[in-house]
Design a protein around this motif. Structure first.
Motif, PDB file in Angstrom:
ATOM      1  N   LEU A 163      18.739   2.417  -3.038  1.00  0.00           N
ATOM      2  CA  LEU A 163      19.353   1.248  -3.664  1.00  0.00           C
ATOM      3  C   LEU A 163      20.851   1.232  -3.377  1.00  0.00           C
ATOM      4  N   THR A 164      21.423   0.054  -3.256  1.00  0.00           N
ATOM      5  CA  THR A 164      22.850  -0.072  -2.979  1.00  0.00           C
ATOM      6  C   THR A 164      23.664   0.595  -4.080  1.00  0.00           C
ATOM      7  N   GLY A 165      24.629   1.427  -3.662  1.00  0.00           N
ATOM      8  CA  GLY A 165      25.479   2.114  -4.624  1.00  0.00           C
ATOM      9  C   GLY A 165      25.636   3.593  -4.318  1.00  0.00           C
TER      10      GLY A 165
ATOM     11  N   ALA B 165      10.572   4.280  -9.347  1.00  0.00           N
ATOM     12  CA  ALA B 165      10.340   3.110 -10.190  1.00  0.00           C
ATOM     13  C   ALA B 165      11.414   2.035 -10.027  1.00  0.00           C
ATOM     14  N   GLN B 166      12.708   2.441 -10.028  1.00  0.00           N
ATOM     15  CA  GLN B 166      13.789   1.463  -9.917  1.00  0.00           C
ATOM     16  C   GLN B 166      13.744   0.743  -8.577  1.00  0.00           C
ATOM     17  N   GLU B 167      13.363   1.438  -7.526  1.00  0.00           N
ATOM     18  CA  GLU B 167      13.266   0.822  -6.207  1.00  0.00           C
ATOM     19  C   GLU B 167      12.087  -0.149  -6.153  1.00  0.00           C
ATOM     20  N   ARG B 168      10.995   0.216  -6.789  1.00  0.00           N
ATOM     21  CA  ARG B 168       9.837  -0.678  -6.827  1.00  0.00           C
ATOM     22  C   ARG B 168      10.186  -1.972  -7.569  1.00  0.00           C
TER      23      ARG B 168
ATOM     24  N   ASP C 251       0.818  -1.217   0.000  1.00  0.00           N
ATOM     25  CA  ASP C 251       0.000   0.000   0.000  1.00  0.00           C
ATOM     26  C   ASP C 251       0.853   1.269   0.000  1.00  0.00           C
ATOM     27  N   VAL C 252       2.068   1.199   0.549  1.00  0.00           N
ATOM     28  CA  VAL C 252       2.898   2.402   0.646  1.00  0.00           C
ATOM     29  C   VAL C 252       3.961   2.469  -0.445  1.00  0.00           C
ATOM     30  N   ILE C 253       4.151   1.390  -1.184  1.00  0.00           N
ATOM     31  CA  ILE C 253       5.198   1.367  -2.207  1.00  0.00           C
ATOM     32  C   ILE C 253       5.032   2.470  -3.255  1.00  0.00           C
TER      33      ILE C 253
END
Length: 264
Positions: A207-209, A163-166, A155-157
């Protein structure tokens, strides 16, 4: 270009975030702490069935005790009282002060802060039975979340992740673990800068990086690091700090910390 525009460009040029997993977390006994670490994380297990509680009046001001007593649930009351007490005890040891003499102020979003002349920054978080406290020489933010497989995080995404994290969260059938990994990174960072969970939350890189900050909405400058780690297998956590990478020390606090030295 006017002066304001120059300042904004400089902020963008100087701002970055590195997200990563902390390589080796070794939880040491709190009694080995020398209270001189550049950054330290302390964990404390707050059991709901605790019977013998500390003398809160010896550790907290009256308004802090009253504030903790306003929670309806017993576990919420205990977490509040223990968190504030531990914060005072630890800061007292870092600054060689009596815990009750420490002046804690409210910063942005009610984030507890210390006077600048003390040279230390603090932050606290709790979830389930675990309390985490972070102390550093520069700004720090910390978050911990109990990994709940039945939590409806979908619900919170859409409003909390780009977009890349989703895509990362929804890949490989590891959605729950990945959601908490990214969420704790974002929340640790916004707690460090005092912005809270607002309309800029989704813009915090997780995201890692390495991430170059190109948005001025976050109102933050400098080089930041966000480290992920586990408190236990079922608790995901992250710490954000505004300085070059350092060796963070991790400690486990036992109830013995509340026992006066002359009674140990």
């Amino acid at each position: 270009m006017n002066e304001l525009g120059s300042n904004v460009d400089k902020k963008q040029d100087d701002s970055s975030i590195v997200c990563k997993e902390y390589e080796r977390v070794e939880w040491q006994d709190w009694r080995s702490c020398l209270y001189t670490d550049d950054i330290a994380v302390f964990r404390f297990y707050c059991a709901e069935d605790t019977i013998h509680q500390p003398d809160w009046s010896a550790l907290l001001h009256t308004d802090e005790i009253e504030r903790g007593g306003r929670y309806h649930r017993r576990d919420d009351r205990l977490r509040s009282l223990y968190t504030r007490s531990l914060l005072r005890i630890l800061v007292g040891r870092y600054t060689n002060q009596d815990p009750l003499a420490i002046h804690l102020t409210k910063g942005l979003r009610n984030k507890p802060e210390l006077p600048n002349n003390l040279g230390w920054h603090v932050n606290a978080a709790h979830s389930g039975n675990w309390i985490l406290l972070a102390i550093g020489r520069d700004r720090v933010g910390i978050d911990v979340e109990e990994i709940k497989p039945d939590f409806a995080f979908t619900d919170v995404i859409p409003i909390s992740f780009i977009a890349q994290e989703r895509e990362y969260i929804e890949a490989d059938g590891k959605s729950t673990v990945r959601f908490y990994e990214l969420w704790t990174r974002k929340e640790a960072f916004v707690k460090a800068i005092g912005s809270g969970i607002d309309e800029t939350f989704s813009q915090v890189p997780a995201l890692t990086g390495f991430h170059k900050l190109e948005t001025t909405k976050l109102e933050v400058a400098g080089e930041w690091v966000i480290d992920s780690f586990n408190v236990t297998e079922k608790y995901s956590a992250a710490i954000a700090y505004n300085c070059s990478p350092k060796n963070i020390q991790f400690y486990t606090i036992a109830h013995g910390i509340f026992t006066p030295p002359d009674k140990r």
